[in-house]
Write a protein that holds these residues in place. Structure first.
Motif, PDB file in Angstrom:
ATOM      1  N   GLU A  79       0.885  -1.202  -0.043  1.00 35.55           N
ATOM      2  CA  GLU A  79      -0.166  -0.038   0.017  1.00 35.55           C
ATOM      3  C   GLU A  79       0.791   1.257  -0.146  1.00 35.55           C
ATOM      4  O   GLU A  79       0.629   2.409  -0.517  1.00 35.55           O
ATOM      5  CB  GLU A  79      -0.813  -0.148   1.114  1.00 35.55           C
ATOM      6  CG  GLU A  79      -1.978  -1.042   1.055  1.00 35.55           C
ATOM      7  CD  GLU A  79      -1.671  -2.273   1.207  1.00 35.55           C
ATOM      8  OE1 GLU A  79      -2.353  -3.173   0.989  1.00 35.55           O
ATOM      9  OE2 GLU A  79      -0.598  -2.663   1.570  1.00 35.55           O
ATOM     10  N   ASP A  80       1.984   1.297   0.710  1.00 37.55           N
ATOM     11  CA  ASP A  80       2.950   2.458   0.699  1.00 37.55           C
ATOM     12  C   ASP A  80       3.462   2.590  -0.839  1.00 37.55           C
ATOM     13  O   ASP A  80       3.497   3.650  -1.124  1.00 37.55           O
ATOM     14  CB  ASP A  80       4.118   1.928   1.458  1.00 37.55           C
ATOM     15  CG  ASP A  80       5.263   3.037   1.620  1.00 37.55           C
ATOM     16  OD1 ASP A  80       5.069   4.271   2.147  1.00 37.55           O
ATOM     17  OD2 ASP A  80       6.264   2.810   0.857  1.00 37.55           O
ATOM     18  N   GLY A  81       3.698   1.352  -1.364  1.00 37.54           N
ATOM     19  CA  GLY A  81       4.161   1.442  -2.958  1.00 37.54           C
ATOM     20  C   GLY A  81       2.986   1.989  -3.766  1.00 37.54           C
ATOM     21  O   GLY A  81       3.401   2.983  -4.654  1.00 37.54           O
ATOM     22  N   LEU A  82       1.790   1.734  -3.598  1.00 35.38           N
ATOM     23  CA  LEU A  82       0.723   2.122  -4.481  1.00 35.38           C
ATOM     24  C   LEU A  82       0.674   3.614  -4.129  1.00 35.38           C
ATOM     25  O   LEU A  82       0.360   4.344  -5.198  1.00 35.38           O
ATOM     26  CB  LEU A  82      -0.493   1.449  -3.914  1.00 35.38           C
ATOM     27  CG  LEU A  82      -2.064   1.955  -4.822  1.00 35.38           C
ATOM     28  CD1 LEU A  82      -1.523   1.242  -6.041  1.00 35.38           C
ATOM     29  CD2 LEU A  82      -3.015   1.457  -4.051  1.00 35.38           C
ATOM     30  N   ALA A  83       0.689   4.213  -2.814  1.00 37.66           N
ATOM     31  CA  ALA A  83       0.660   5.704  -2.542  1.00 37.66           C
ATOM     32  C   ALA A  83       1.572   6.282  -3.145  1.00 37.66           C
ATOM     33  O   ALA A  83       1.519   7.437  -3.825  1.00 37.66           O
ATOM     34  CB  ALA A  83       0.489   5.761  -1.082  1.00 37.66           C
ATOM     35  N   ASP A  84       2.967   5.914  -3.268  1.00 37.33           N
ATOM     36  CA  ASP A  84       3.942   6.683  -3.508  1.00 37.33           C
ATOM     37  C   ASP A  84       4.052   6.646  -5.193  1.00 37.33           C
ATOM     38  O   ASP A  84       4.208   7.570  -5.881  1.00 37.33           O
ATOM     39  CB  ASP A  84       5.382   5.896  -3.251  1.00 37.33           C
ATOM     40  CG  ASP A  84       5.572   6.121  -1.807  1.00 37.33           C
ATOM     41  OD1 ASP A  84       5.278   7.285  -1.249  1.00 37.33           O
ATOM     42  OD2 ASP A  84       6.456   5.252  -1.062  1.00 37.33           O
ATOM     43  N   PHE A  85       3.398   5.398  -5.669  1.00 41.54           N
ATOM     44  CA  PHE A  85       3.330   5.434  -7.143  1.00 41.54           C
ATOM     45  C   PHE A  85       2.436   6.548  -7.750  1.00 41.54           C
ATOM     46  O   PHE A  85       2.765   7.153  -8.786  1.00 41.54           O
ATOM     47  CB  PHE A  85       2.896   4.110  -7.477  1.00 41.54           C
ATOM     48  CG  PHE A  85       2.718   3.714  -9.091  1.00 41.54           C
ATOM     49  CD1 PHE A  85       3.708   3.113  -9.820  1.00 41.54           C
ATOM     50  CD2 PHE A  85       1.489   4.061  -9.614  1.00 41.54           C
ATOM     51  CE1 PHE A  85       3.580   2.982 -11.147  1.00 41.54           C
ATOM     52  CE2 PHE A  85       1.161   3.814 -10.907  1.00 41.54           C
ATOM     53  CZ  PHE A  85       2.328   3.142 -11.820  1.00 41.54           C
ATOM     54  N   MET A 102       8.564   9.916  -5.490  1.00 42.33           N
ATOM     55  CA  MET A 102       8.074   8.716  -4.938  1.00 42.33           C
ATOM     56  C   MET A 102       9.044   8.369  -3.767  1.00 42.33           C
ATOM     57  O   MET A 102       8.704   7.511  -2.838  1.00 42.33           O
ATOM     58  CB  MET A 102       8.539   7.692  -6.039  1.00 42.33           C
ATOM     59  CG  MET A 102       7.331   7.378  -7.040  1.00 42.33           C
ATOM     60  SD  MET A 102       7.360   5.931  -7.911  1.00 42.33           S
ATOM     61  CE  MET A 102       8.720   5.938  -9.000  1.00 42.33           C
ATOM     62  N   LYS A 103      10.335   8.979  -3.941  1.00 35.98           N
ATOM     63  CA  LYS A 103      11.431   8.863  -2.676  1.00 35.98           C
ATOM     64  C   LYS A 103      11.033   9.579  -1.447  1.00 35.98           C
ATOM     65  O   LYS A 103      11.448   9.134  -0.349  1.00 35.98           O
ATOM     66  CB  LYS A 103      12.663   9.294  -3.348  1.00 35.98           C
ATOM     67  CG  LYS A 103      13.781   8.789  -2.286  1.00 35.98           C
ATOM     68  CD  LYS A 103      15.049   9.097  -2.995  1.00 35.98           C
ATOM     69  CE  LYS A 103      16.165   8.429  -2.294  1.00 35.98           C
ATOM     70  NZ  LYS A 103      17.477   8.748  -2.862  1.00 35.98           N
ATOM     71  N   ASP A 104      10.182  10.508  -1.592  1.00 38.71           N
ATOM     72  CA  ASP A 104       9.731  11.374  -0.339  1.00 38.71           C
ATOM     73  C   ASP A 104       8.556  10.448   0.294  1.00 38.71           C
ATOM     74  O   ASP A 104       7.644   9.904   0.080  1.00 38.71           O
ATOM     75  CB  ASP A 104       8.700  12.663  -0.972  1.00 38.71           C
ATOM     76  CG  ASP A 104       8.735  13.477   0.254  1.00 38.71           C
ATOM     77  OD1 ASP A 104       8.621  13.087   1.354  1.00 38.71           O
ATOM     78  OD2 ASP A 104       8.211  14.665  -0.039  1.00 38.71           O
ATOM     79  N   SER A 105       8.935  10.405   1.597  1.00 39.06           N
ATOM     80  CA  SER A 105       8.022   9.440   2.806  1.00 39.06           C
ATOM     81  C   SER A 105       6.858  10.264   2.957  1.00 39.06           C
ATOM     82  O   SER A 105       6.017   9.287   3.541  1.00 39.06           O
ATOM     83  CB  SER A 105       8.956   9.236   3.879  1.00 39.06           C
ATOM     84  OG  SER A 105       9.160  10.640   4.576  1.00 39.06           O
ATOM     85  N   HIS A 106       6.525  11.446   2.538  1.00 40.16           N
ATOM     86  CA  HIS A 106       5.292  11.966   2.847  1.00 40.16           C
ATOM     87  C   HIS A 106       4.248  11.579   1.702  1.00 40.16           C
ATOM     88  O   HIS A 106       4.518  11.519   0.518  1.00 40.16           O
ATOM     89  CB  HIS A 106       5.160  13.402   2.763  1.00 40.16           C
ATOM     90  CG  HIS A 106       6.284  13.955   3.987  1.00 40.16           C
ATOM     91  ND1 HIS A 106       7.504  14.226   3.772  1.00 40.16           N
ATOM     92  CD2 HIS A 106       5.856  14.523   5.108  1.00 40.16           C
ATOM     93  CE1 HIS A 106       8.071  14.940   4.813  1.00 40.16           C
ATOM     94  NE2 HIS A 106       7.250  14.858   5.857  1.00 40.16           N
TER      95      HIS A 106
END
Length: 254
Positions: A79-85, A102-106
């Motif tokens: 899910e973290d990947g989906l949001a960053d994508f 995508m590298k930003d954690s926010h």
């Protein structure tokens, strides 16, 4: 076996690392065994669903609890990947900007919307079919989605020149690893055909087409993949398989 252990350590929160010492090199092949992790996560998720369904006698809370359990089991990694994508490709205008976002954690607006829509679709589609078919859809869609998503690492190079932030760079699969990956992803379709109308197996075309489109899109936009892309690809392929089952089931009254 070390690569399978590496896959379980990477893609779940099961503390296998406490009793198994996996060499660093085996993590580079872990993605080939990702669909086997899907067997573990899907069957445990279905077990939770069936247990709560038998206790509560209603599918809605049982499904919510099963989904929550799976999130805990995987640590929300995909899910973290989906949001960053979606944040990256929604807000970035070129490769450098996409990768930086995508590298930003926010999490941004696109990421929030993606997660809300994903879970709204997942929940509503699973709820629209019979509970046992919903369980079958979870068992099939998880490993097949991971099998399709794993092909991204087999076809595209890693997009960042500095390498992955977790220091793991997935190697292209050997013929044996590719066979294992595909077999683990496709085998549950046999169970689907055995327990339910065989026509539902045709839903497998949806995750395959989703993966093909994603590979083409990633090649064009960033000339490769990142870990976030893999996580997003898995969830989108899984969702498309469930969509296919839901579509065929409701259209043909199966």
């Amino acid at each position: 076996m070390n690569s399978l252990a590496a896959a379980i350590i990477l893609f779940t929160r099961i503390p296998l690392w406490r009793c198994v010492d996996v060499p660093q090199k085996d993590y580079d092949s872990a993605v080939a065994y990702w669909p086997l992790c899907g067997w573990l996560t899907s069957w445990l998720t279905v077990l939770v669903f069936v247990v709560f369904l038998s206790v509560l006698h209603t599918a809605v809370p049982a499904l919510v609890l099963a989904i929550a359990f799976k999130l805990l089991l995987t640590g929300g990694l995909h899910e973290d990947g989906l949001a960053d994508f979606f944040d990256g490709f929604g807000g970035g205008r070129d490769k450098a900007q996409i990768l930086a976002i995508m590298k930003d954690s926010h999490i941004g607006t696109y990421g929030v919307l993606a997660l809300v829509l994903y879970y709204a679709l997942l929940f509503s589609m699973l709820l629209s079919v019979r509970p046992m078919l919903a369980a079958g859809a979870i068992i099939v869609a998880d490993p097949l989605g991971k099998c399709c998503a794993a092909q991204i690492t087999n076809i595209l190079p890693y997009a960042r020149t500095e390498g992955a932030k977790n220091k793991i760079s997935y190697r292209r699969m050997t013929d044996g690893q590719l066979a294992c990956c595909i077999t683990a992803g496709v085998l549950p379709l046999g169970l689907l055909a055995y327990l339910f109308p065989p026509l539902l197996v045709a839903a497998a075309v949806f995750p395959v087409l989703t993966a093909v489109w994603l590979i083409s899109y990633l090649r064009r936009e960033i000339s490769g993949y990142t870990g976030d892309c893999c996580g997003a690809a898995y969830l989108l392929c899984e969702l498309s398989m469930i969509f296919g089952i839901c579509l065929l089931s409701n259209y043909f009254g199966l």
